[in-house]
Design a protein around this motif. Structure first.
Motif, PDB file in Angstrom:
ATOM      1  N   GLN A  64      28.801 -16.974 -12.117  1.00 57.10           N
ATOM      2  CA  GLN A  64      28.491 -16.042 -11.019  1.00 57.10           C
ATOM      3  C   GLN A  64      27.928 -14.739 -11.586  1.00 57.10           C
ATOM      4  OE1 GLN A  64      32.679 -17.052 -10.028  1.00 57.10           O
ATOM      5  NE2 GLN A  64      32.086 -16.206  -8.032  1.00 57.10           N
ATOM      6  N   ALA A  65      26.852 -14.860 -12.278  1.00 56.65           N
ATOM      7  CA  ALA A  65      26.308 -13.713 -13.002  1.00 56.65           C
ATOM      8  C   ALA A  65      26.021 -12.538 -12.074  1.00 56.65           C
ATOM      9  CB  ALA A  65      25.033 -14.118 -13.752  1.00 56.65           C
ATOM     10  N   GLN A  66      25.359 -12.823 -10.978  1.00 56.92           N
ATOM     11  CA  GLN A  66      24.960 -11.755 -10.061  1.00 56.92           C
ATOM     12  C   GLN A  66      26.197 -11.064  -9.464  1.00 56.92           C
ATOM     13  OE1 GLN A  66      21.764 -11.021 -10.200  1.00 56.92           O
ATOM     14  NE2 GLN A  66      22.306  -9.172  -9.054  1.00 56.92           N
ATOM     15  N   ALA A  67      27.190 -11.852  -9.084  1.00 57.09           N
ATOM     16  CA  ALA A  67      28.412 -11.294  -8.505  1.00 57.09           C
ATOM     17  C   ALA A  67      29.135 -10.411  -9.514  1.00 57.09           C
ATOM     18  CB  ALA A  67      29.337 -12.431  -8.044  1.00 57.09           C
TER      19      ALA A  67
ATOM     20  N   VAL B 222      21.853  -8.874 -16.173  1.00 54.54           N
ATOM     21  CA  VAL B 222      21.918 -10.328 -16.093  1.00 54.54           C
ATOM     22  C   VAL B 222      20.813 -10.856 -16.997  1.00 54.54           C
ATOM     23  CG1 VAL B 222      21.693 -12.333 -14.598  1.00 54.54           C
ATOM     24  CG2 VAL B 222      22.804 -10.254 -13.752  1.00 54.54           C
ATOM     25  N   GLN B 223      21.209 -11.546 -18.047  1.00 54.72           N
ATOM     26  CA  GLN B 223      20.197 -11.956 -19.015  1.00 54.72           C
ATOM     27  C   GLN B 223      19.736 -13.386 -18.808  1.00 54.72           C
ATOM     28  OE1 GLN B 223      21.369 -10.876 -22.968  1.00 54.72           O
ATOM     29  NE2 GLN B 223      20.622  -8.804 -22.586  1.00 54.72           N
ATOM     30  N   SER B 224      20.555 -14.190 -18.178  1.00 57.26           N
ATOM     31  CA  SER B 224      20.158 -15.546 -17.814  1.00 57.26           C
ATOM     32  C   SER B 224      21.084 -15.914 -16.664  1.00 57.26           C
ATOM     33  CB  SER B 224      20.336 -16.503 -18.991  1.00 57.26           C
ATOM     34  OG  SER B 224      21.691 -16.860 -19.118  1.00 57.26           O
ATOM     35  N   PRO B 225      20.822 -17.005 -15.940  1.00 62.56           N
ATOM     36  CA  PRO B 225      21.695 -17.339 -14.799  1.00 62.56           C
ATOM     37  C   PRO B 225      23.163 -17.426 -15.183  1.00 62.56           C
ATOM     38  CG  PRO B 225      19.729 -18.704 -14.777  1.00 62.56           C
ATOM     39  CD  PRO B 225      19.681 -17.908 -16.053  1.00 62.56           C
ATOM     40  N   GLU B 226      23.448 -17.625 -16.470  1.00 61.92           N
ATOM     41  CA  GLU B 226      24.849 -17.780 -16.872  1.00 61.92           C
ATOM     42  C   GLU B 226      25.384 -16.669 -17.769  1.00 61.92           C
ATOM     43  OE1 GLU B 226      26.467 -21.417 -18.251  1.00 61.92           O
ATOM     44  OE2 GLU B 226      26.776 -21.925 -16.142  1.00 61.92           O
ATOM     45  N   THR B 227      24.544 -15.693 -18.106  1.00 67.17           N
ATOM     46  CA  THR B 227      25.056 -14.651 -19.003  1.00 67.17           C
ATOM     47  C   THR B 227      24.797 -13.262 -18.456  1.00 67.17           C
ATOM     48  OG1 THR B 227      23.019 -14.770 -20.273  1.00 67.17           O
ATOM     49  CG2 THR B 227      24.907 -15.931 -21.175  1.00 67.17           C
ATOM     50  N   VAL B 228      25.793 -12.412 -18.690  1.00 65.80           N
ATOM     51  CA  VAL B 228      25.713 -11.011 -18.293  1.00 65.80           C
ATOM     52  C   VAL B 228      26.122 -10.196 -19.506  1.00 65.80           C
ATOM     53  CG1 VAL B 228      26.719  -9.212 -16.822  1.00 65.80           C
ATOM     54  CG2 VAL B 228      26.306 -11.510 -15.892  1.00 65.80           C
ATOM     55  N   VAL B 229      25.443  -9.066 -19.721  1.00 66.31           N
ATOM     56  CA  VAL B 229      25.873  -8.154 -20.760  1.00 66.31           C
ATOM     57  C   VAL B 229      26.279  -6.850 -20.100  1.00 66.31           C
ATOM     58  CG1 VAL B 229      25.170  -6.820 -22.770  1.00 66.31           C
ATOM     59  CG2 VAL B 229      24.465  -9.206 -22.550  1.00 66.31           C
ATOM     60  N   ALA B 230      27.531  -6.471 -20.292  1.00 63.78           N
ATOM     61  CA  ALA B 230      28.028  -5.197 -19.773  1.00 63.78           C
ATOM     62  C   ALA B 230      27.930  -4.188 -20.903  1.00 63.78           C
ATOM     63  CB  ALA B 230      29.470  -5.353 -19.328  1.00 63.78           C
ATOM     64  N   LEU B 231      27.361  -3.026 -20.590  1.00 63.17           N
ATOM     65  CA  LEU B 231      27.069  -2.065 -21.660  1.00 63.17           C
ATOM     66  C   LEU B 231      28.137  -0.995 -21.744  1.00 63.17           C
ATOM     67  CD1 LEU B 231      23.259  -1.716 -20.910  1.00 63.17           C
ATOM     68  CD2 LEU B 231      24.304  -3.011 -22.780  1.00 63.17           C
ATOM     69  N   GLU B 232      28.396  -0.545 -22.939  1.00 62.00           N
ATOM     70  CA  GLU B 232      29.307   0.570 -23.215  1.00 62.00           C
ATOM     71  C   GLU B 232      30.644   0.417 -22.486  1.00 62.00           C
ATOM     72  OE1 GLU B 232      26.849   3.957 -22.259  1.00 62.00           O
ATOM     73  OE2 GLU B 232      26.825   4.491 -24.385  1.00 62.00           O
ATOM     74  N   THR B 233      31.246  -0.716 -22.688  1.00 56.00           N
ATOM     75  CA  THR B 233      32.542  -0.918 -22.036  1.00 56.00           C
ATOM     76  C   THR B 233      33.411  -1.808 -22.914  1.00 56.00           C
ATOM     77  OG1 THR B 233      33.610  -1.601 -19.973  1.00 56.00           O
ATOM     78  CG2 THR B 233      31.713  -2.894 -20.706  1.00 56.00           C
ATOM     79  N   THR B 234      34.543  -2.212 -22.392  1.00 57.79           N
ATOM     80  CA  THR B 234      35.469  -3.018 -23.179  1.00 57.79           C
ATOM     81  C   THR B 234      35.726  -4.342 -22.470  1.00 57.79           C
ATOM     82  OG1 THR B 234      37.346  -2.089 -22.002  1.00 57.79           O
ATOM     83  CG2 THR B 234      36.655  -0.959 -24.020  1.00 57.79           C
ATOM     84  N   THR B 235      36.265  -5.309 -23.193  1.00 56.08           N
ATOM     85  CA  THR B 235      36.607  -6.595 -22.573  1.00 56.08           C
ATOM     86  C   THR B 235      37.672  -6.400 -21.483  1.00 56.08           C
ATOM     87  OG1 THR B 235      38.112  -6.898 -24.435  1.00 56.08           O
ATOM     88  CG2 THR B 235      36.027  -8.100 -24.515  1.00 56.08           C
ATOM     89  N   GLU B 236      38.597  -5.451 -21.708  1.00 53.46           N
ATOM     90  CA  GLU B 236      39.628  -5.187 -20.707  1.00 53.46           C
ATOM     91  C   GLU B 236      39.003  -4.766 -19.384  1.00 53.46           C
ATOM     92  OE1 GLU B 236      39.673  -4.112 -23.765  1.00 53.46           O
ATOM     93  OE2 GLU B 236      41.598  -4.630 -24.674  1.00 53.46           O
ATOM     94  N   ALA B 237      38.085  -3.796 -19.443  1.00 53.75           N
ATOM     95  CA  ALA B 237      37.461  -3.268 -18.222  1.00 53.75           C
ATOM     96  C   ALA B 237      36.698  -4.365 -17.498  1.00 53.75           C
ATOM     97  CB  ALA B 237      36.534  -2.104 -18.570  1.00 53.75           C
ATOM     98  N   VAL B 238      35.986  -5.209 -18.252  1.00 53.48           N
ATOM     99  CA  VAL B 238      35.212  -6.300 -17.645  1.00 53.48           C
ATOM    100  C   VAL B 238      36.167  -7.313 -17.010  1.00 53.48           C
ATOM    101  CG1 VAL B 238      33.606  -8.196 -18.072  1.00 53.48           C
ATOM    102  CG2 VAL B 238      33.264  -5.999 -19.220  1.00 53.48           C
TER     103      VAL B 238
END
Lengths: 249, 306
Positions: free
Chosen positions: B231-234, B248-264
């Motif tokens: 659910q990349a877009q969501a 959103v870099q591909s239908p299955e991948t998202v890159v969140a910038l300047e953040t942590t795994t916890e926040a994501v």
């Protein structure tokens, strides 16, 4: 173009190599003249000084030193690649034809000047010495003036041939070694032992031009002159063509 | 912004080896552009083609709007430092420069002026064979400055310089470009020139990898979290709602910038987004550069660089 020729001459003046080669050529001229006079008419020496051939032999004795003009020509061109100065040279003047032209002109000027000095030195050694032997020499005669002029022309052309050789064989050491081995080895043997072929070599042409061995083994003087100029032009054309197209890296 | 150097589809083949492959980029006026790539990437060949020393197999290049060979008095437009070996060892430094002045039709007094500019005034009378690598680099730079050009091209100028020399070179190039002139400087080490350049052109195996301003490049390399999700877009919207930038870099991948795994993770749980895989990414420029120029590219940089 004038700037480029001046730059080539300044390049020569700012390294020590040229002074060593010039000294060697002059020393060779002086020693050859001394040896030619002292051995003339003796066994193993040249013709007697009382003959026209004897005088010619003395006057042309230093001419094999012209081979050093060939070396100078090679260094003018191949030295640029030996020391990678070709890069800055072609950056200042990307018209390579002009650079090569300036090198031919500078080589001819240096070769000619060196030949003039060699001739003057030969006369300085020979004239007083011959005078003590009561041999009068007219320096404007065929046996003296023409021989010396031929020698000056030969050394001038040798220097330009050297530039051509240096652009065809960019490895400076290899270029000098191959050129000397060719002229002093192969051509020398051909001129001495196979004169039908030898007379058409650069050395044969140079010998005819300087009237060194005025005999039927060589071309007549005008023929030698034309042939030697043709060698100079051919090497100049080939060298320019090669330098124009090759990558400088 | 006007381009002072333009490279259009340059290609050079040496036998079967393609050293430079259809390379195009520009250098803007008044900027310092870093030309980066590992050794053997085709940087030197490109610069030599630009300067008319190597004939390209295909393509063209111009400096100040013209091919190098067509520039009248090219040394007034471009100065180049290509190698630290282009000197006759037996010639004095000042004489080396004088020869170039005479060939260029410049006053020979320029030789002393540029020796002074690069800090070699005291050793101008010495023969080059006694020079250290750093002094040779400076002498090469002095030669490039003779015609007071508006474009400087330097190939690996920091090679052989000590830290003090590198610092001097950086400030020199900065001052040079601040005067409205342009610099193109190649290097195989990003860190070496990262403090100096405004733009970077990165090449590998003769091909352009990326061309951008250093600021944009830094943006792309900020630490982030790489996420694989159906659910990349969501996920992107959920992150945006929490003030976290994401791509959103591909239908299955998202890159969140300047953040942590916890926040994501918290944002994803709140929005009911399924996550298959999640990795924290820590980059610095150097690592990014290595990723770009080596064959096994990292997923984030793969998305960013194409």
């Amino acid at each position: 173009m004038k700037n480029l020729i001046h730059a080539e001459l300044l390049k020569l003046r700012t390294t020590r190599m040229i002074y060593g080669l010039a000294l060697a050529a002059l020393a060779f001229a002086a020693i050859s003249a001394i040896s030619a006079i002292s051995t003339a008419g003796k066994s193993g020496g040249g013709p007697a000084l009382s003959t026209a051939a004897g005088i010619r032999n003395v006057m042309s004795a230093g001419l094999p030193g012209g081979i050093l003009a060939l070396v100078i020509g090679i260094l003018i061109m191949a030295g640029e690649f030996r020391h990678n100065t070709a890069t800055s040279t072609f950056l200042i003047s990307p018209h390579r034809g002009r650079v090569v032209g300036a090198k031919f002109a500078a080589a001819a000027l240096v070769g000619g000047a060196l030949a003039l000095l060699s001739s003057a030195l030969t006369l300085a050694v020979a004239l007083p010495w011959l005078a003590t032997k009561h041999i009068h020499v007219d320096i404007f005669s065929r046996n003296v003036g023409v021989v010396l002029l031929g020698g000056i022309a030969a050394m001038t052309i040798y220097a330009t041939v050297g530039v051509g050789v240096g652009s065809l064989i960019r490895n400076q050491t290899a270029a000098v070694a191959i050129a000397l081995a060719w002229v002093l080895g192969v051509e020398n043997l051909l001129v001495s032992f196979a004169h039908e072929i030898g007379r058409w070599t650069a050395l044969g042409a140079a010998a005819a031009l300087t009237n060194q061995q005025a005999n039927d083994r060589l071309l007549p003087m005008w023929g030698g002159a034309l042939l030697f100029v043709a060698y100079g032009v051919a090497f100049a054309a080939a060298g320019t063509r090669f330098t124009m197209r090759r990558d400088v890296s | 912004m006007k381009a002072s150097i333009q490279i259009n589809g340059l290609t050079k083949r040496f036998g079967n080896v393609v050293a430079v492959d259809n390379l195009s980029f520009e250098v803007a006026q008044g900027s310092v552009t870093g030309f980066l790539g590992p050794n053997g990437a085709g940087k030197t060949t490109t610069l030599r083609m630009l300067l008319g020393l190597i004939e390209p197999t295909a393509g063209s290049s111009t400096i100040a709007g013209k091919p190098y060979q067509e520039l009248v008095d090219p040394f007034r437009h471009v100065g180049a430092v290509l190698e630290s070996t282009g000197f006759h060892p037996g010639r004095r430094a000042r004489d080396h420069l004088r020869v170039l002045c005479v060939a260029a039709g410049l006053a020979v007094t320029r030789a002393d002026e540029v020796l002074d500019e690069v800090g070699l005034a005291d050793v101008g009378d010495r023969r080059v064979k006694g020079f250290s690598l750093g002094m040779r680099q400076r002498l090469g730079l002095a030669a490039a400055l003779l015609g007071e050009p508006e474009v400087l091209i330097l190939d690996e100028p920091a090679n052989g310089l000590d830290p003090e020399g590198v610092r001097w070179l950086r400030s020199f190039l900065r001052r040079y470009a601040d005067g409205g002139r342009s610099v193109l400087v190649s290097s195989h080490l990003l860190a070496e020139i990262a403090q100096t350049v405004d733009h970077v052109v990165i090449v590998a195996k003769g091909r352009l990898v990326t061309q951008s301003s250093l600021a944009d490049l830094a943006d792309r390399t900020r630490a982030g979290v790489w996420v694989r999700t159906p659910q990349a877009q969501a996920l992107r919207e959920a992150l945006a709602a929490k003030g976290i930038a994401a791509e959103v870099q591909s239908p299955e991948t998202v890159v969140a910038l300047e953040t942590t795994t916890e926040a994501v993770g918290i944002a994803a749980a709140g929005a009911g987004v399924v996550i298959f895989e999640m990795t924290a990414q820590h980059f610095d420029l150097e690592e990014f550069f290595l990723d770009l120029t080596t064959p096994t590219a990292n997923p984030i940089t793969q998305g960013a660089s194409r």
